[in-house]
Motif scaffolding. Structure first.
Motif, short mmCIF file in Angstrom:
data_model
loop_
_atom_site.label_atom_id
_atom_site.label_comp_id
_atom_site.label_asym_id
_atom_site.label_seq_id
_atom_site.Cartn_x
_atom_site.Cartn_y
_atom_site.Cartn_z
N ALA A 25 0.83 -1.21 0.00
CA ALA A 25 0.00 0.00 0.00
C ALA A 25 0.87 1.26 0.00
N ALA A 26 1.94 1.26 0.76
CA ALA A 26 2.81 2.44 0.83
C ALA A 26 3.52 2.65 -0.50
N ILE A 27 3.97 1.59 -1.11
CA ILE A 27 4.66 1.72 -2.41
C ILE A 27 3.67 2.14 -3.49
N ARG A 28 2.46 1.60 -3.43
CA ARG A 28 1.42 2.01 -4.39
C ARG A 28 1.11 3.50 -4.23
N ARG A 53 14.73 -8.33 1.08
CA ARG A 53 13.28 -8.29 1.28
C ARG A 53 12.61 -8.50 -0.07
N ALA A 54 12.42 -9.76 -0.44
CA ALA A 54 11.88 -10.11 -1.75
C ALA A 54 10.48 -9.56 -1.95
N ASP A 55 9.63 -9.58 -0.93
CA ASP A 55 8.27 -9.08 -1.08
C ASP A 55 8.25 -7.59 -1.39
N GLY A 56 9.06 -6.83 -0.70
CA GLY A 56 9.14 -5.39 -0.96
C GLY A 56 9.68 -5.11 -2.35
N LEU A 57 10.67 -5.87 -2.75
CA LEU A 57 11.25 -5.70 -4.08
C LEU A 57 10.23 -6.04 -5.16
N ALA A 58 9.43 -7.07 -4.91
CA ALA A 58 8.38 -7.44 -5.88
C ALA A 58 7.34 -6.33 -5.99
N ALA A 59 6.98 -5.72 -4.88
CA ALA A 59 6.01 -4.62 -4.90
C ALA A 59 6.58 -3.43 -5.65
N ILE A 60 7.84 -3.13 -5.43
CA ILE A 60 8.48 -2.02 -6.15
C ILE A 60 8.55 -2.33 -7.64
N ALA A 61 8.84 -3.57 -7.99
CA ALA A 61 8.88 -3.96 -9.40
C ALA A 61 7.52 -3.75 -10.06
N ARG A 62 6.45 -4.18 -9.38
CA ARG A 62 5.10 -4.01 -9.93
C ARG A 62 4.75 -2.54 -10.14
N GLU A 63 5.01 -1.73 -9.13
CA GLU A 63 4.63 -0.32 -9.20
C GLU A 63 5.51 0.46 -10.17
N THR A 64 6.78 0.12 -10.24
CA THR A 64 7.67 0.77 -11.21
C THR A 64 7.21 0.45 -12.63
N ALA A 65 6.87 -0.82 -12.86
CA ALA A 65 6.38 -1.21 -14.19
C ALA A 65 5.06 -0.52 -14.51
N ARG A 66 4.18 -0.42 -13.52
CA ARG A 66 2.89 0.24 -13.73
C ARG A 66 3.09 1.71 -14.10
N CYS A 67 3.95 2.41 -13.37
CA CYS A 67 4.20 3.83 -13.66
C CYS A 67 4.87 4.00 -15.01
N HIS A 68 5.85 3.15 -15.29
CA HIS A 68 6.55 3.24 -16.57
C HIS A 68 5.58 3.02 -17.72
#
Length: 175
Positions: free
Chosen positions: A12-15, A52-67
């Protein structure tokens, strides 16, 4: 890294950070966009360093979404294009971090009662898809999804695409 350190609040915070980034770009608030990009990059680096694989996965998703959201827009000005390039760089950092995870020792992954051992045991009778593993083990999809990369990284499981599914099987090393 306070708001991002625990797993449940992390997504939620990364989103929210990603949404703020897009809003700042839409509004032409470049210093706000730069601050959000810097925070996103710092969090990605923190996730890599702290494994922290879960945090990295969330960042990957949100970075891809923004890009993707920015790349699909027509007529981006140079300032927005610059931030698109920064998102691409963060994406490269995240992907590198996801690939460079050190494998856990096989002894830790095969320890009785661990989710990885349960998944490995379910593969005794042959290859299974992720959904088959969820049904066979009774573990949640998230738990199976976290276990498989560790098992692959340690060489105990191999995976391959089969249509829309990904099949998984034990390797000779796991027998």
């Amino acid at each position: 890294m306070s708001d991002f350190a625990d797993g449940s609040a992390s997504d939620a915070a990364i989103r929210a950070l990603a949404d703020g980034l897009l809003d700042a770009i839409d509004g032409g608030r470049w210093s706000d966009a730069d601050a959000d990009l810097e925070t996103l990059a710092e969090e990605a680096l923190g996730c890599i360093v702290q494994d922290r694989a879960d945090g990295l996965a969330a960042i990957a998703r949100e970075t891809a979404r923004c890009h993707t959201a920015l790349a699909l827009r027509h007529g981006l000005g140079p300032d927005a294009m610059h931030r698109l390039g920064q998102l691409r760089a963060i994406g490269v950092l995240v992907n590198a971090g996801r690939r460079s995870r050190r494998p856990h020792p096989a002894e830790a992954l095969t320890r009785a009662g661990t989710p990885t051992a349960v998944v490995l045991s379910a593969l005794d009778k042959g290859p299974k898809s992720g959904q088959d593993l969820v049904e066979t083990t009774g573990l949640s999809p998230e738990t199976v999804a976290r276990a498989l990369p560790d098992l692959r990284a340690s060489g105990l499981v191999r995976s391959w695409p089969a249509g829309r599914l990904v099949m998984n099987e034990r390797t000779d090393r796991a027998r």
